[in-house]
Design a protein around this motif. Structure first.
Motif, mmCIF file in Angstrom:
data_model
loop_
_atom_site.group_PDB
_atom_site.id
_atom_site.type_symbol
_atom_site.label_atom_id
_atom_site.label_comp_id
_atom_site.label_asym_id
_atom_site.label_seq_id
_atom_site.Cartn_x
_atom_site.Cartn_y
_atom_site.Cartn_z
ATOM 1 N N UNK A 44 -0.142 19.815 3.810
ATOM 2 C CA UNK A 44 1.306 20.024 3.861
ATOM 3 C C UNK A 44 1.958 20.091 2.479
ATOM 4 N N UNK A 45 1.219 19.810 1.415
ATOM 5 C CA UNK A 45 1.777 19.898 0.060
ATOM 6 C C UNK A 45 2.379 21.272 -0.226
ATOM 7 N N UNK A 46 1.785 22.378 0.262
ATOM 8 C CA UNK A 46 2.392 23.692 -0.012
ATOM 9 C C UNK A 46 3.835 23.833 0.459
ATOM 10 N N UNK A 47 4.267 23.071 1.462
ATOM 11 C CA UNK A 47 5.676 23.162 1.882
ATOM 12 C C UNK A 47 6.612 22.686 0.774
ATOM 13 N N UNK A 48 6.134 21.785 -0.076
ATOM 14 C CA UNK A 48 6.927 21.319 -1.219
ATOM 15 C C UNK A 48 6.742 22.256 -2.406
ATOM 16 N N UNK A 49 5.504 22.623 -2.680
ATOM 17 C CA UNK A 49 5.240 23.423 -3.875
ATOM 18 C C UNK A 49 5.824 24.832 -3.788
ATOM 19 N N UNK A 50 5.901 25.389 -2.587
ATOM 20 C CA UNK A 50 6.508 26.716 -2.431
ATOM 21 C C UNK A 50 7.981 26.701 -2.832
ATOM 22 N N UNK A 51 8.671 25.633 -2.508
ATOM 23 C CA UNK A 51 10.079 25.517 -2.890
ATOM 24 C C UNK A 51 10.203 25.396 -4.405
ATOM 25 N N UNK A 52 9.331 24.611 -5.019
ATOM 26 C CA UNK A 52 9.368 24.475 -6.474
ATOM 27 C C UNK A 52 9.027 25.798 -7.161
ATOM 28 N N UNK A 53 8.113 26.565 -6.578
ATOM 29 C CA UNK A 53 7.756 27.863 -7.157
ATOM 30 C C UNK A 53 8.933 28.834 -7.156
ATOM 31 N N UNK A 54 9.763 28.764 -6.139
ATOM 32 C CA UNK A 54 10.893 29.701 -5.998
ATOM 33 C C UNK A 54 12.173 29.198 -6.658
ATOM 34 N N UNK A 55 12.181 27.980 -7.117
ATOM 35 C CA UNK A 55 13.411 27.347 -7.570
ATOM 36 C C UNK A 55 13.833 27.657 -8.977
ATOM 37 N N UNK A 56 14.300 28.863 -9.222
ATOM 38 C CA UNK A 56 14.797 29.219 -10.552
ATOM 39 C C UNK A 56 15.989 28.350 -10.942
ATOM 40 N N UNK A 57 16.750 27.880 -9.946
ATOM 41 C CA UNK A 57 17.912 27.026 -10.240
ATOM 42 C C UNK A 57 17.489 25.691 -10.831
ATOM 43 N N UNK A 58 16.246 25.294 -10.589
ATOM 44 C CA UNK A 58 15.769 24.015 -11.119
ATOM 45 C C UNK A 58 15.667 24.036 -12.638
ATOM 46 N N UNK A 62 15.323 16.383 -11.473
ATOM 47 C CA UNK A 62 14.812 16.817 -10.188
ATOM 48 C C UNK A 62 14.034 15.647 -9.593
ATOM 49 N N UNK A 63 14.418 15.244 -8.374
ATOM 50 C CA UNK A 63 13.782 14.105 -7.710
ATOM 51 C C UNK A 63 13.113 14.598 -6.436
ATOM 52 N N UNK A 64 11.857 14.265 -6.264
ATOM 53 C CA UNK A 64 11.156 14.528 -5.014
ATOM 54 C C UNK A 64 11.117 13.199 -4.269
ATOM 55 N N UNK A 65 11.923 13.113 -3.215
ATOM 56 C CA UNK A 65 12.124 11.876 -2.464
ATOM 57 C C UNK A 65 11.137 11.813 -1.303
ATOM 58 N N UNK A 66 10.202 10.883 -1.388
ATOM 59 C CA UNK A 66 9.170 10.713 -0.367
ATOM 60 C C UNK A 66 9.425 9.487 0.504
ATOM 61 N N UNK A 67 10.586 8.859 0.359
ATOM 62 C CA UNK A 67 10.869 7.612 1.058
ATOM 63 C C UNK A 67 10.975 7.765 2.569
ATOM 64 N N UNK A 68 11.288 8.952 3.066
ATOM 65 C CA UNK A 68 11.455 9.154 4.499
ATOM 66 C C UNK A 68 10.198 9.645 5.203
ATOM 67 N N UNK A 69 9.059 9.654 4.500
ATOM 68 C CA UNK A 69 7.827 10.137 5.108
ATOM 69 C C UNK A 69 7.337 9.225 6.231
ATOM 70 N N UNK A 70 6.728 9.843 7.242
ATOM 71 C CA UNK A 70 6.033 9.085 8.282
ATOM 72 C C UNK A 70 4.622 8.742 7.829
ATOM 73 N N UNK A 71 4.045 9.593 6.979
ATOM 74 C CA UNK A 71 2.663 9.413 6.533
ATOM 75 C C UNK A 71 2.516 9.953 5.127
ATOM 76 N N UNK A 72 1.950 9.156 4.247
ATOM 77 C CA UNK A 72 1.704 9.568 2.867
ATOM 78 C C UNK A 72 0.213 9.426 2.601
ATOM 79 N N UNK A 73 -0.463 10.558 2.497
ATOM 80 C CA UNK A 73 -1.897 10.582 2.252
ATOM 81 C C UNK A 73 -2.146 10.544 0.747
ATOM 82 N N UNK A 74 -3.017 9.658 0.249
ATOM 83 C CA UNK A 74 -3.267 9.588 -1.199
ATOM 84 C C UNK A 74 -3.745 10.908 -1.802
ATOM 85 N N UNK A 75 -4.545 11.669 -1.066
ATOM 86 C CA UNK A 75 -5.027 12.951 -1.586
ATOM 87 C C UNK A 75 -3.867 13.944 -1.688
ATOM 88 N N UNK A 76 -2.971 13.930 -0.716
ATOM 89 C CA UNK A 76 -1.790 14.783 -0.778
ATOM 90 C C UNK A 76 -0.892 14.414 -1.947
#
Length: 100
Positions: free
Chosen positions: A30-44, A50-64
């Motif tokens: 599921x990492x590509x769902x985040x990285x695709x947004x970063x790839x397209x984000x010229x506004x960034x 820029x903060x990537x907020x992972x606090x609301x995750x149901x599951x955080x895999x160490x490899x991910x």
């Protein structure tokens, strides 16, 4: 087990910070769902924070998480992005996804 994620972009303004809130499961698949947004984000490029907020995750895999951190390091050096921080949950998350 089915894992999915979605990303909500919260921009306080062009001066930042921009927060990408990741919900669901963060795994290697599921990492590509985040990285695709970063790839397209010229506004960034013009945002100081820029903060990537992972606090609301149901599951955080160490490899991910490792894949996301590696991607962020490579992206910042390649595109000259501002500092990117990750906001982690206090405790490890157990997966709430249901198998199909």
């Amino acid at each position: 087990m089915q894992h999915s994620s979605r990303v909500i972009i919260d921009a306080a303004g062009l001066a930042g910070p921009i927060r990408l809130q990741v919900l669901g499961c963060l795994t290697l698949n599921t990492v590509p769902s985040v990285t695709e947004i970063l790839d397209r984000g010229a506004a960034f490029l013009s945002c100081p924070d820029l903060v990537i907020d992972l606090q609301g995750l149901d599951h955080l895999d160490p490899v991910g998480m490792a894949a996301l951190e590696l991607y962020i390091d490579q992206l910042r050096s390649k595109k000259g992005l501002p500092k990117i921080t990750t906001s982690l949950p206090a405790l490890p998350c157990d997966c709430q996804a249901v198998s199909s």
